[in-house]
Motif scaffolding. Structure first.
Motif, mmCIF file in Angstrom:
data_model
loop_
_atom_site.group_PDB
_atom_site.id
_atom_site.type_symbol
_atom_site.label_atom_id
_atom_site.label_comp_id
_atom_site.label_asym_id
_atom_site.label_seq_id
_atom_site.Cartn_x
_atom_site.Cartn_y
_atom_site.Cartn_z
ATOM 1 N N GLY A 21 0.807 -1.217 0.000
ATOM 2 C CA GLY A 21 0.000 0.000 0.000
ATOM 3 C C GLY A 21 0.834 1.257 0.000
ATOM 4 N N TYR A 22 2.146 1.102 -0.257
ATOM 5 C CA TYR A 22 3.032 2.239 -0.073
ATOM 6 C C TYR A 22 4.047 2.356 -1.213
ATOM 7 C CZ TYR A 22 1.395 1.198 4.648
ATOM 8 O OH TYR A 22 0.625 0.914 5.725
ATOM 9 N N PHE A 23 4.558 3.539 -1.386
ATOM 10 C CA PHE A 23 5.773 3.729 -2.171
ATOM 11 C C PHE A 23 6.603 4.812 -1.501
ATOM 12 C CE2 PHE A 23 3.083 6.999 -4.007
ATOM 13 C CZ PHE A 23 3.950 8.041 -4.299
ATOM 14 N N THR A 24 7.896 4.746 -1.760
ATOM 15 C CA THR A 24 8.832 5.662 -1.122
ATOM 16 C C THR A 24 9.465 6.550 -2.173
ATOM 17 O OG1 THR A 24 9.318 4.022 0.581
ATOM 18 C CG2 THR A 24 10.886 5.828 0.335
ATOM 19 N N ALA A 25 9.429 7.848 -1.932
ATOM 20 C CA ALA A 25 10.046 8.805 -2.856
ATOM 21 C C ALA A 25 10.278 10.120 -2.135
ATOM 22 C CB ALA A 25 9.161 9.037 -4.072
ATOM 23 N N GLN A 26 11.332 10.789 -2.523
ATOM 24 C CA GLN A 26 11.607 12.136 -2.026
ATOM 25 C C GLN A 26 11.227 13.105 -3.141
ATOM 26 O OE1 GLN A 26 15.753 11.785 -0.928
ATOM 27 N NE2 GLN A 26 15.225 11.145 1.144
ATOM 28 N N GLU A 77 2.052 10.257 -10.777
ATOM 29 C CA GLU A 77 1.604 9.292 -11.783
ATOM 30 C C GLU A 77 1.513 7.896 -11.192
ATOM 31 O OE1 GLU A 77 -0.041 8.788 -15.441
ATOM 32 O OE2 GLU A 77 0.911 10.673 -14.809
ATOM 33 N N LEU A 78 2.512 7.513 -10.390
ATOM 34 C CA LEU A 78 2.495 6.190 -9.771
ATOM 35 C C LEU A 78 1.304 6.057 -8.829
ATOM 36 C CD1 LEU A 78 4.133 3.530 -9.525
ATOM 37 C CD2 LEU A 78 5.180 4.523 -7.476
ATOM 38 N N ARG A 79 1.075 7.078 -8.042
ATOM 39 C CA ARG A 79 -0.042 7.055 -7.095
ATOM 40 C C ARG A 79 -1.382 6.988 -7.830
ATOM 41 N NH1 ARG A 79 1.765 10.927 -4.141
ATOM 42 N NH2 ARG A 79 0.838 12.585 -5.404
ATOM 43 N N THR A 80 -1.532 7.799 -8.862
ATOM 44 C CA THR A 80 -2.773 7.818 -9.625
ATOM 45 C C THR A 80 -3.026 6.488 -10.314
ATOM 46 O OG1 THR A 80 -2.592 10.204 -10.009
ATOM 47 C CG2 THR A 80 -3.991 8.955 -11.526
ATOM 48 N N LEU A 139 -5.852 -0.660 -8.606
ATOM 49 C CA LEU A 139 -6.028 -1.548 -7.456
ATOM 50 C C LEU A 139 -7.293 -1.260 -6.666
ATOM 51 C CD1 LEU A 139 -2.330 -1.669 -6.205
ATOM 52 C CD2 LEU A 139 -3.587 -3.458 -7.407
ATOM 53 N N GLY A 140 -7.825 -0.036 -6.808
ATOM 54 C CA GLY A 140 -9.061 0.269 -6.115
ATOM 55 C C GLY A 140 -8.885 0.751 -4.699
ATOM 56 N N TYR A 141 -7.667 1.023 -4.276
ATOM 57 C CA TYR A 141 -7.422 1.618 -2.968
ATOM 58 C C TYR A 141 -6.247 2.582 -3.086
ATOM 59 C CZ TYR A 141 -4.106 -2.315 -2.841
ATOM 60 O OH TYR A 141 -3.137 -3.241 -3.137
ATOM 61 N N GLN A 142 -6.176 3.505 -2.169
ATOM 62 C CA GLN A 142 -5.187 4.571 -2.279
ATOM 63 C C GLN A 142 -3.798 4.079 -1.915
ATOM 64 O OE1 GLN A 142 -6.070 8.111 -0.082
ATOM 65 N NE2 GLN A 142 -4.631 9.330 -1.264
ATOM 66 N N ILE A 143 -2.842 4.385 -2.763
ATOM 67 C CA ILE A 143 -1.441 4.096 -2.505
ATOM 68 C C ILE A 143 -0.840 5.299 -1.779
ATOM 69 C CG2 ILE A 143 0.781 3.500 -3.539
ATOM 70 C CD1 ILE A 143 -1.386 1.363 -3.827
ATOM 71 N N VAL A 144 -0.195 5.034 -0.686
ATOM 72 C CA VAL A 144 0.292 6.096 0.188
ATOM 73 C C VAL A 144 1.783 6.313 -0.024
ATOM 74 C CG1 VAL A 144 0.518 6.857 2.592
ATOM 75 C CG2 VAL A 144 -1.471 5.510 1.874
ATOM 76 N N GLN A 145 2.179 7.565 -0.078
ATOM 77 C CA GLN A 145 3.591 7.899 -0.223
ATOM 78 C C GLN A 145 4.251 8.020 1.146
ATOM 79 O OE1 GLN A 145 4.400 11.327 -2.649
ATOM 80 N NE2 GLN A 145 6.516 11.490 -1.976
ATOM 81 N N ARG A 146 5.426 7.396 1.278
ATOM 82 C CA ARG A 146 6.236 7.499 2.493
ATOM 83 C C ARG A 146 7.625 8.003 2.130
ATOM 84 N NH1 ARG A 146 2.253 7.309 6.220
ATOM 85 N NH2 ARG A 146 1.225 5.271 6.341
ATOM 86 N N HIS A 147 8.380 8.351 3.144
ATOM 87 C CA HIS A 147 9.751 8.822 2.916
ATOM 88 C C HIS A 147 10.789 7.814 3.389
ATOM 89 C CE1 HIS A 147 8.405 12.717 1.536
ATOM 90 N NE2 HIS A 147 7.601 12.797 2.582
ATOM 91 N N THR A 148 10.341 6.707 3.981
ATOM 92 C CA THR A 148 11.244 5.623 4.365
ATOM 93 C C THR A 148 10.614 4.308 3.934
ATOM 94 O OG1 THR A 148 10.224 5.433 6.552
ATOM 95 C CG2 THR A 148 12.152 6.886 6.351
ATOM 96 N N ASP A 174 6.313 -3.432 4.945
ATOM 97 C CA ASP A 174 5.729 -4.213 3.852
ATOM 98 C C ASP A 174 6.509 -4.096 2.548
ATOM 99 O OD1 ASP A 174 3.756 -5.188 5.423
ATOM 100 O OD2 ASP A 174 2.225 -3.756 4.796
ATOM 101 N N GLY A 175 7.622 -3.364 2.565
ATOM 102 C CA GLY A 175 8.415 -3.228 1.340
ATOM 103 C C GLY A 175 7.829 -2.195 0.416
ATOM 104 N N GLY A 176 7.276 -2.637 -0.728
ATOM 105 C CA GLY A 176 6.656 -1.716 -1.664
ATOM 106 C C GLY A 176 7.597 -1.263 -2.753
ATOM 107 N N ILE A 177 7.469 -0.013 -3.156
ATOM 108 C CA ILE A 177 8.196 0.540 -4.300
ATOM 109 C C ILE A 177 9.063 1.694 -3.830
ATOM 110 C CG2 ILE A 177 7.950 1.645 -6.561
ATOM 111 C CD1 ILE A 177 5.150 0.352 -6.705
ATOM 112 N N VAL A 178 10.251 1.790 -4.379
ATOM 113 C CA VAL A 178 11.155 2.896 -4.080
ATOM 114 C C VAL A 178 11.503 3.607 -5.380
ATOM 115 C CG1 VAL A 178 13.399 3.592 -3.173
ATOM 116 C CG2 VAL A 178 12.114 1.759 -2.057
#
Length: 718
Positions: free
Chosen positions: A50-55, A67-70, A76-85, A89-93
């Motif tokens: 449910g996450y991706f990491t980006a600065q 674009e990735l979030r949209t 997927l039908g649910y909101q992907i949340v941006q994190r900074h670390t 759950d891993g996810g995308i960097v």
């Protein structure tokens, strides 16, 4: 626990994501981001989390993250949340090599250059992570689009190890848009640049346009018509251009303008535009410095000079190199380039139009500055349904040559005829120039820098307008898409591109994709057959180029008349370009000239381009040339009917609005294919005096009926 969380999120998010399956218009192009089925959603969700990491403190990285979030949220039908670390759950960097999450991984980013990207599945601190990386933010953006494309096409994303980078540096759309918003040779409405509202209002559509271009790797936009208007260089217009540049910049896109050669006279108050006049050079230097003061990353100029009445250096007895180098010297300090078109022909020049660009430019090889690209059309005449490759490719080894394709279908039935241009472009790019040796394809010529660091590029005449579906028809979007893919990789496959576009645009069901791709791959050949079979060319009605006009012979310039190109007479038909004729074949390498110069060996689809042959000549089919010509015309009409039948069979697999539009356009194409067939046969039969082959119907009207058809108000005319 993660699945429970994602299920909860989906309950809330499902109401925030619009139902994109409803009443599609085509506006979303190939970026539809349709909801995945349950199985695909689970597979992708396990990788994505449910996450991706980006600065995202920089605009391009923010565009990539957005674009990735949209895209992921919609699919997927649910909101992907941006994190900074990186989360548990891993996810995308996302990031460049300097990112603290990516730098320790020692990824092979050095080979990517400025715009390449890497997609890789890795383990960070025991967590499964998908890396999307590049040396620059724009490389990351391209990687995001590539990642989202894989998901849309149902390709696996759990064990990624992909590296990709463009083979050409400049990948540019040429808009033939005028300042009054009329688009020359445009068939999709008015220009999308609403100059009257700029710079105060930046239409959100400009951002969607930039997204679409970035998704296929296009990194430059020439905003104005090659038949240039000097007004755009005035300070008030530069502010409007600046506003567009601000929208495009986060997507890695530079803006370019067309420069009217006579601008020093028209807006500068000078008495001359002589490129060797110090005052003229100083005027252009000051103007270029002014532009860069407003738009620091301005790309440079596209110039059409001494062609079709446009002013140029020849007006002052100077060469094209003299003219191009004047601009290049002023642009050099700013890192700008000059794209100088090789499309030149003059009314006072009696030489075969096929030969004129080569005659003018070949002697100038090595005389252009290193920030000049000579922009050469794919063929020597003018974006015809089929042309042999331009003889300049391979003939100027010391000069960067930039391919120019036409995406808008000026000579292929406008927006209503389904004509996928991928096979046409692939045919040209795969052609062997034999310069300097066998295997030197056109693609290799334009990919290979003429010197270390020399610029390379490809341009496409845009088919974009303000129509809701962008390109005038749903299927013409495929040509915009294909151009971007070929500009990124000139060695790409037209078939593979068609499959990707069909899956992204219509849906990923093979029962839908397979027939659509079959339609696309045969569509250009169908147009060739019902318009210009066996190497005939430029038979369109003049001016607007809409419909047949092989009889036209009364225009002031010889090369504007279709009779100039087919040369039909009582003895036969075709343009002799061998040594007994114009000798245009001598401009090609000897290996090519020998093949095409022999009427027994030349491919029959180029026969009449290079040879004037008797009506009764025996063809490979065993039929006479006349009979074969009629058979080809009928084959083109039958191919369109077959496309109609295929499309009818897809009614339950395509949304109603887009299906109906394509159905109606195919009906128009079928009627106009018959018009082309009937008018052409009526005319050529009046010259050949041969009966129609058995089983082929006579045109329903006499020749005078077809000659009387007038389409003076056809769109896209100058």
């Amino acid at each position: 626990m993660r699945r429970i969380l994602l299920a909860i999120l989906s309950v809330f998010w499902i109401f925030a994501v619009p139902n994109q399956a409803c009443a599609e218009t085509g506006y979303d192009l190939w970026l539809r981001y349709q909801p995945l089925d349950s199985g695909a959603k689970e597979r992708v969700g396990q990788v994505v989390g449910g996450y991706f990491t980006a600065q995202t403190h920089r605009p391009t990285m923010e565009a990539a993250a957005r674009e990735l979030r949209t895209g992921l949220s919609a699919m997927l039908g649910y909101q992907i949340v941006q994190r900074h670390t990186v989360q548990a759950d891993g996810g995308i960097v996302l990031g460049t090599g300097e990112s603290p999450h990516i730098a320790p991984l020692g990824l092979p980013l050095a080979s990517l250059g400025r715009e390449g990207y890497l997609l890789r599945s890795v383990v960070i601190e025991g967590k499964q992570v998908t890396i999307i990386a590049g040396n620059t933010d724009v490389g990351v953006l391209y990687g995001v689009f590539a990642f989202l494309k894989r998901i849309q096409l149902g390709q696996p994303i759990d064990k990624l190890d992909i590296i990709d980078k463009p083979k050409l540096q400049l990948r540019v759309l040429n808009h033939w848009d005028n300042l009054d918003r009329h688009v020359e040779r445009g068939y999709s409405g008015w220009s999308i640049w609403d100059w009257q509202k700029l710079p105060g209002y930046k239409d959100p559509r400009y951002t969607d346009y930039a997204r679409a271009n970035a998704s296929i790797g296009i990194n430059g936009v020439v905003l104005t018509n090659v038949n240039a208007n000097a007004e755009v260089l005035k300070p008030e217009w530069l502010q409007k251009v600046k506003a567009l540049a601000e929208v495009f910049r986060p997507y890695g896109i530079k803006v370019y303008l067309t420069a009217r050669f006579s601008a020093p006279i028209e807006i500068g108050g000078m008495k001359t535009a002589d490129p060797l006049d110090p005052g003229v050079a100083a005027w252009w230097k000051a103007k270029i410095d002014e532009i860069y003061g407003v738009i620091p990353d301005f790309g440079g100029f596209l110039v059409k000079a001494n062609s079709e009445g446009q002013p140029g250096p020849n007006d002052y007895h100077r060469s094209h190199a003299d003219g191009a180098n004047m601009f290049a010297d002023a642009l050099k300090a700013h890192g700008g380039v000059v794209m100088w078109r090789a499309f030149v022909y003059a009314a006072e020049n009696p030489e075969d139009r096929h030969k004129q660009a080569y005659t003018d430019f070949k002697p100038l090889d090595g005389k252009f500055r290193d920030n000049v690209l000579v922009q050469v059309k794919n063929g020597a005449i003018d974006f015809q349904p089929r042309e042999p490759f331009h003889p300049l490719f391979g003939a100027m080894p010391r000069t960067p040559l930039m391919m120019e394709f036409q995406i808008t279908k000026e000579y292929l039935g406008f927006a209503t005829h389904l004509a996928y241009l991928g096979p046409m472009w692939e045919e040209v790019l795969e052609a062997d120039t034999f310069r300097p040796a066998k295997g030197s394809t056109v693609a290799k010529v334009i990919e290979t820098p003429v010197a270390p660091g020399a610029v390379t590029g490809m341009a496409g005449v845009a088919n974009v307008g303000n129509d809701l579906n962008w390109s005038g028809s749903q299927f013409d979007q495929a040509n915009w898409y294909a151009f971007g893919r070929f500009a990124w990789d000139p060695d790409a496959s037209a078939h593979a591109i068609a499959r990707d576009w069909a899956g992204l645009t219509w849906g990923n069901d093979p029962a839908l994709v397979d027939p659509i791709v079959a339609m696309m791959m045969g569509s250009r050949e169908a147009v060739v057959d019902y318009m210009t079979p066996l190497g005939l060319t430029h038979l369109m009605a003049t001016g607007h180029h809409y419909g047949p006009g092989p009889w036209v012979a009364d225009l002031a310039r010889p090369e504007w008349n279709p009779v100039y190109y087919h040369k039909a007479d009582a003895n036969g038909i075709g343009f002799d370009r061998t040594k007994t004729g114009s000798d245009a074949l001598s401009q090609y390498a000897p290996e090519v000239a020998r093949l095409w110069g022999d009427p027994k060996k030349v491919p029959e689809n180029l026969l009449l381009w290079f040879h004037h042959v008797p009506w009764d000549r025996k063809m490979q089919s065993g039929r006479t040339l006349w009979d074969e010509l009629v058979v080809r015309y009928d084959a083109g009409v039958e191919a369109v009917a077959a496309m109609q039948a295929r499309w009818d069979g897809l009614k339950d697999k395509v949304d109603a609005r887009r299906w109906s539009e394509v159905r109606d356009f195919l009906a128009i194409q079928h009627e106009e294919a018959k018009w082309w067939r009937d008018a052409s046969i009526a005319y050529f039969q009046s010259i050949s005096k041969r009966p129609l082959p058995v089983g082929h119907a006579a045109p329903p009207h006499d020749l005078e009926h077809y000659k009387a058809i007038n389409n003076r108000y056809a769109p896209g005319n100058g």
